[in-house]
Design an enzyme around this catalytic site. Sequence first.
Site, PDB file in Angstrom:
ATOM      1  N   LYS A 174       0.852  -1.194   0.000  1.00  0.00           N
ATOM      2  CA  LYS A 174       0.000   0.000   0.000  1.00  0.00           C
ATOM      3  C   LYS A 174       0.881   1.235   0.000  1.00  0.00           C
ATOM      4  CE  LYS A 174      -1.859   2.971   2.811  1.00  0.00           C
ATOM      5  NZ  LYS A 174      -1.919   4.177   1.953  1.00  0.00           N
ATOM      6  N   GLU A 249       9.526   2.361  11.167  1.00  0.00           N
ATOM      7  CA  GLU A 249      10.522   3.396  10.884  1.00  0.00           C
ATOM      8  C   GLU A 249       9.764   4.716  10.949  1.00  0.00           C
ATOM      9  OE1 GLU A 249      13.758   4.412  11.038  1.00  0.00           O
ATOM     10  OE2 GLU A 249      13.776   2.299  10.447  1.00  0.00           O
ATOM     11  N   CYS A 283      12.805  11.657   7.013  1.00  0.00           N
ATOM     12  CA  CYS A 283      12.985  11.286   8.423  1.00  0.00           C
ATOM     13  C   CYS A 283      14.407  11.613   8.830  1.00  0.00           C
ATOM     14  CB  CYS A 283      12.667   9.838   8.707  1.00  0.00           C
ATOM     15  SG  CYS A 283      12.274   8.839   7.315  1.00  0.00           S
ATOM     16  N   GLU A 384       8.946  16.868  15.738  1.00  0.00           N
ATOM     17  CA  GLU A 384       9.205  16.710  14.307  1.00  0.00           C
ATOM     18  C   GLU A 384       8.244  17.581  13.499  1.00  0.00           C
ATOM     19  OE1 GLU A 384       8.323  12.965  12.189  1.00  0.00           O
ATOM     20  OE2 GLU A 384      10.340  13.139  11.335  1.00  0.00           O
TER      21      GLU A 384
END
Length: 494
Positions: A174, A249, A283, A384
């Site tokens: 996906k 992750e 990231c 973040e």
Amino acid sequence: MTTFKNFIAGQWVEPTTGDYFDDINPADTRDVVGKFPKSGKADVQRAVESAKKGFALWKRTPAPARGDILRKVGDLLVARKEEIATLMTREMGKPLAETRGDVQEGIDTAYYAAVEGRRMFGHTVPSELRNKWAMSFRRPIGVAGLITPFNFPLAIPTWKMFPALACGNAVIFKPAEDVPHTGHVLVEILLEAGLPPEVIQLVHGFGETVGAAIVEHPDVPVISFTGSTETGSKVGAECGRMHKRLSLEMGGKNAMIVLDDADLDLAMDGLLWGAFGTTGQRCTATSRLIVQKGVHDTLLDRLGARVAKLKLGDGRKQGTDVGPLIHAQSREKVERYVGIGKKEGASLVAGGDRATGKELDHGYFFQPTIFTGVKAGSRLEQEEIFGPLLSVIRVADADEAFTVNNDVKYGLSSSLYTRDVNLAFRALNELDNGITYVNAPTIGAEAHLPFGGVKQTGNGHREGGWEVYEFYSETKVGYVDYSGMLQRAQIDNY
Ligand code: UN1
């Protein structure tokens, strides 16, 4: 406009929902790449049923033969590199040089997987007993559900898919709803290379429905997810409940540390690439600059001048340094953090606003933004943002820099600029990250080394390199006793 389909049970099929969503170019929202299936749970159900059949076939295919198909996948990616880079830039915005790198990472991952099909080492060790053989080897697990993000539309799916396939698993893929076209092309290439159709299933759609249905399905024992720490927690809770094997992750708040003895020109090049490459949507993005007081002002002066020269625009145009953000919500998030930074008393020294004018008016552009005087522990420093916003923290010495680096909940990558070799090695030991770069920015992971982070960035697994092959396979141990008599381990051995 093209209407795309899912790939389920060996065929390109419409979603059972009959629903579609638009794939929009973030640099020009008038440009619609295509319509993609907004699939539902029933589509996932069909995909899993077929993938189980694919697995039964694929697990019996010798690993070197599986690797041969992945080598062909690599060859096809080489042949179509420029075309894929261009369509990827159109659908997610980063400049061509970066999408070419993204495809190259997929190529490298394919060739690594091809060779791994001929290794897949186990161990043969001496038994405690006479005339007995002891060994371990690797077995495939089953159907792997792979849920991937928008920022590396080709590379990240390949990090998961190629090792999963080399190890003999079937895959349900996906892709992020922002980059379905790249996902579509990747599946076309796998099929062209000769992957048996039921081994790969492509189900387009949204995380809340398609992603959740994959994670919750009892016949999908392996899940790999790259995305936000928040969604990762939900995925983790469900996988924990169902005892699934899971690789996560997630977020980062990566710092570049520049010490007084650093080569400042080198640090500057690394900083621009680390902080504003992929519009800060990695990231591994450099979102904090921790700089020692002796070079703080000089570095900031030079940085301001360089940032002002960065050219924003359509990533397919020559000369574009920075593309748009992926969608309206991500731009709003960056704006929110600009407000938070001001409120927290940090000084806005560059950017801070939407980038507008001419072609920029039609895309989600935001100026490269820098705050100085950011306090360790403030929200700007801790959370973040996933955009072109750099927070600068001034420190007295290396010890304080290391403390500030480590004092966040994430732990993906870090970077240190220094000429002191002793300090460089100390940093490798002391910085709490999965990856530390010395005299290089926080990005630059190579396909044949393990990739991942500590703390809230991950859950202990790694992508890439040799470690990911452990994740996608199960260790099996075999003992063969050829003594012809009962030998009891731990009892008859001495
Ligand atoms: C990510 O940051 O989301 O150099 C992945 C790197 C890239 C991959 C980054 N090859 O770190």
